[in-house]
Design a protein around this motif. Structure first.
Motif, short mmCIF file in Angstrom:
data_model
loop_
_atom_site.label_atom_id
_atom_site.label_comp_id
_atom_site.label_asym_id
_atom_site.label_seq_id
_atom_site.Cartn_x
_atom_site.Cartn_y
_atom_site.Cartn_z
N ARG A 91 92.90 15.57 20.41
CA ARG A 91 92.08 16.58 19.76
C ARG A 91 90.48 15.91 19.62
NH1 ARG A 91 95.56 20.34 20.04
NH2 ARG A 91 97.37 19.69 19.47
N LEU A 92 90.51 14.68 20.05
CA LEU A 92 89.09 14.13 20.22
C LEU A 92 88.13 15.06 21.36
CD1 LEU A 92 89.60 10.18 20.10
CD2 LEU A 92 88.52 11.88 18.26
N GLY A 93 89.16 15.22 22.32
CA GLY A 93 88.50 16.13 23.49
C GLY A 93 88.40 17.53 22.83
N GLY A 94 89.27 17.93 22.11
CA GLY A 94 89.42 19.35 21.47
C GLY A 94 88.14 19.36 20.60
N MET A 95 87.68 18.56 19.99
CA MET A 95 86.42 18.54 19.01
C MET A 95 85.27 18.49 19.69
SD MET A 95 87.83 15.30 16.56
CE MET A 95 86.15 14.89 16.17
N LEU A 96 85.42 17.86 20.88
CA LEU A 96 84.23 17.83 22.06
C LEU A 96 83.65 19.16 22.46
CD1 LEU A 96 81.99 16.20 23.37
CD2 LEU A 96 83.66 15.46 25.15
N GLY A 97 84.74 19.91 22.73
CA GLY A 97 84.56 21.12 23.65
C GLY A 97 83.73 22.15 22.71
N PRO A 98 84.02 22.53 21.52
CA PRO A 98 82.94 23.44 20.95
C PRO A 98 81.74 22.86 20.60
CG PRO A 98 85.29 23.21 19.85
CD PRO A 98 85.22 22.20 20.66
N THR A 99 81.60 21.60 20.49
CA THR A 99 80.39 20.92 20.17
C THR A 99 79.49 20.74 21.58
OG1 THR A 99 81.12 19.40 18.58
CG2 THR A 99 79.02 18.86 19.48
N LEU A 100 80.35 20.46 22.70
CA LEU A 100 79.62 20.54 23.97
C LEU A 100 79.12 21.92 24.42
CD1 LEU A 100 79.10 19.02 26.63
CD2 LEU A 100 81.18 19.65 27.55
N GLY A 101 79.90 23.07 24.10
CA GLY A 101 79.31 24.25 24.33
C GLY A 101 78.25 24.70 23.46
N GLY A 102 78.10 24.29 22.45
CA GLY A 102 76.95 24.68 21.52
C GLY A 102 75.71 24.05 22.04
N MET A 103 75.90 22.62 22.45
CA MET A 103 74.88 21.84 22.95
C MET A 103 74.35 22.45 24.21
SD MET A 103 76.15 17.94 22.25
CE MET A 103 74.77 17.18 23.08
N LEU A 104 75.04 22.66 25.16
CA LEU A 104 74.72 23.50 26.34
C LEU A 104 73.89 24.75 26.31
CD1 LEU A 104 77.92 22.85 28.77
CD2 LEU A 104 75.75 21.62 28.75
N LEU A 105 74.50 25.63 25.27
CA LEU A 105 73.80 26.96 24.88
C LEU A 105 72.46 26.68 24.30
CD1 LEU A 105 76.88 29.03 23.66
CD2 LEU A 105 75.66 29.39 25.73
N SER A 106 72.38 25.69 23.29
CA SER A 106 71.00 25.23 22.87
C SER A 106 70.07 24.89 23.95
CB SER A 106 71.34 24.26 21.61
OG SER A 106 71.61 23.11 22.30
N LEU A 107 70.47 24.37 24.88
CA LEU A 107 69.36 23.82 25.95
C LEU A 107 69.30 24.88 26.82
CD1 LEU A 107 71.27 20.39 26.81
CD2 LEU A 107 69.11 20.86 25.32
N ASN A 108 69.70 26.36 26.72
CA ASN A 108 69.30 27.29 27.59
C ASN A 108 69.82 26.91 28.85
OD1 ASN A 108 68.10 28.82 25.22
ND2 ASN A 108 66.48 27.76 25.48
N ILE A 109 70.68 26.20 29.14
CA ILE A 109 71.36 26.18 30.34
C ILE A 109 72.11 27.43 30.89
CG2 ILE A 109 73.10 24.74 31.70
CD1 ILE A 109 72.58 22.32 30.07
N HIS A 110 71.90 27.63 32.30
CA HIS A 110 72.56 28.86 32.78
C HIS A 110 74.08 29.04 32.42
CE1 HIS A 110 73.74 31.82 35.92
NE2 HIS A 110 72.50 32.08 35.67
N THR A 111 74.54 30.04 32.24
CA THR A 111 75.75 30.22 32.01
C THR A 111 76.79 29.60 33.14
OG1 THR A 111 75.51 32.39 31.03
CG2 THR A 111 77.77 31.90 31.48
N SER A 112 76.48 29.50 34.58
CA SER A 112 77.53 28.95 35.49
C SER A 112 77.55 27.55 35.38
CB SER A 112 76.82 29.49 36.89
OG SER A 112 75.41 28.76 37.06
#
Length: 448
Positions: free
Chosen positions: A386-407
């Motif tokens: 579940r630690l990985g499961g917790m990281l998944g949503p947070t990681l996605g949020g961080m990547l989107l906040s950095l305006n990284i390309h979707t790919s």
């Protein structure tokens, strides 16, 4: 008669009405657990706008449920051995159903986050308990298929959540989608009647009448069959379940399973939380983006059933390794602009190779550990995962906040699949035939 003979009787029994009822009830529980788990991904685009959340904040809120899930998986699975697996399963259902429903009344992110955390405790307790009960009661020759079929509930819930969102989000609002989670509370009496208590728990507590009642549902001739069993169990020293996971050559495999679960759940929960948003960011309308989530879980549903059948004929370990690599490739390709048919095909295969593979992984691990540490083993690896499961949503949020390309976002979620394959490569041969502990050699005296 010792518990070894009882378990042998359960392993070799015929698949009857008792087993069908148990399987259907477990499927129902896991379906609503799956619904409550992924429903946040269906409403998060609306919550971001309504509560003015940043992608990082939205990702952290998504992780609260998985944080609670980690606690529930480790703590409730150990409490189940003390207070009974059936009781803890019912408590888990009440937790995730009640608090997901209450979250639909939240007027801000604080109360909503607390509800997700408390619901997560129920999520964490339900899955390992269902797997353990099915492993204990389902006949051995049908066990792999039964467990994977029950775990298809995750995909049933995963399809149901975006489907309900498509039907009611625009007309009634996001709150009604969460209120849908109240349904399992009305079925608690049915769950209490259908789900049996663990035969191992009953034996340890000397509850002979309860054992006889359960065995009679399986086969009315159980006394005669049990008398014919030979008691060949050697006495072993008692051990603490969690410590036993790191003894008898189990330590490396336990650590590797924790790592595999970490990577697998990072992909699954990151994808379930952010797939609609990523697709919306790629230019698809929200309703169309939700259809990708339906396709993801639909592929996983069909794939899980097929994988369960194949796993009875081929090596589950090799099959899992292949699925993780294929899933990583498909995930990476999702970031490339392509025609609609090819895109939906990739999403479908990704569902098979992530969530479908996770169901097969649960079945594989449940068969791997000996009876005396099975519940603790499943609970521990799920909890750490579940630690990985917790990281998944947070990681996605961080990547989107950095305006990284979707790919690049899709590649970030694909890499854990490669690592999961590598970790599985080093898992040793199954130790499920290891000697039973002192707890497994408890004698149970039946009335003549």
């Amino acid at each position: 008669m010792n518990i070894f003979a009882l378990q042998k009787f359960l392993d070799e029994s015929n698949f009857k009405r008792f087993h069908y009822s148990l399987l259907f009830c477990c499927l129902f529980i896991i379906s609503f657990e799956g619904y409550d788990l992924v429903v946040y991904g269906s409403v998060v685009p609306v919550l971001i706008k309504e509560w003015s959340l940043s992608p990082v904040q939205a990702g952290i809120i998504g992780s609260y449920g998985l944080f609670g899930m980690m606690f529930g998986s480790i703590i409730l699975s150990s409490l189940a051995d003390r207070f009974g697996r059936k009781k803890l399963l019912i408590v888990s259902v009440i937790f995730f159903s009640s608090f997901t429903t209450i979250s639909g009344f939240a007027d801000g992110p604080v109360l909503f986050s607390w509800c997700r955390f408390l619901a997560g405790i129920g999520f964490g307790g339900a899955l390992p308990t269902v797997i353990t009960i099915l492993t204990e009661y389902i006949p051995k020759e049908k066990r792999n298929k039964a467990i994977t079929l029950a775990l298809c509930g995750n995909q049933v819930g995963g399809i149901l959540a975006p489907a309900v969102s498509v039907m009611f989000l625009s007309s009634i609002g996001w709150r009604s989608i969460l209120w849908f989670s109240v349904i399992p509370l009305f079925f608690i009496p049915v769950i209490n009647k259908v789900i049996p208590e663990s035969i191992h728990f009953l034996a340890r507590n000397g509850r002979v009448n309860a054992i006889e009642k359960t065995l009679n549902k399986i086969d009315g001739r159980y006394k005669k069959k049990l008398k014919d069993e030979q008691n060949d169990v050697e006495n072993e020293s008692a051990s603490v379940p969690f410590l036993a996971l790191f003894k008898n050559k189990l330590a490396l495999s336990t650590l590797l399973f924790c790592a595999v679960y970490f990577m697998s759940l990072l992909m699954i929960y990151g994808l379930n939380t952010w797939l609609p948003k990523l697709m919306e960011q790629s230019g698809y309308p929200l309703v169309s983006s939700l259809s990708f989530a339906i396709t993801l879980n639909g592929g996983a549903l069909v794939g899980t059933i097929v994988l369960g059948i194949i796993a009875d004929r081929k090596s589950s370990k090799k099959l899992l390794m292949g699925m993780y690599v294929l899933g990583a490739v498909c995930l990476a390709l999702l970031g490339i602009k392509s025609n609609t048919f090819f895109l939906y095909s990739l999403v479908c295969i990704t569902g098979v190779c992530t969530m479908g593979a996770q169901s097969l992984l649960n079945a594989f691990v449940s068969q791997y550990y000996p009876n005396n540490v099975r519940s603790s083993g499943i609970g521990l690896v799920n909890g750490i995962g579940r630690l990985g499961g917790m990281l998944g949503p947070t990681l996605g949020g961080m990547l989107l906040s950095l305006n990284i390309h979707t790919s690049l976002c899709f590649i970030a979620f694909a890499l854990p699949g490669v690592f999961a394959c590598i970790f599985l490569l080093f898992v040793k041969k199954s130790s499920s035939n290891a000697p039973l502990s002192f707890h497994e050699s408890i004698e149970v005296n039946f009335n003549k």
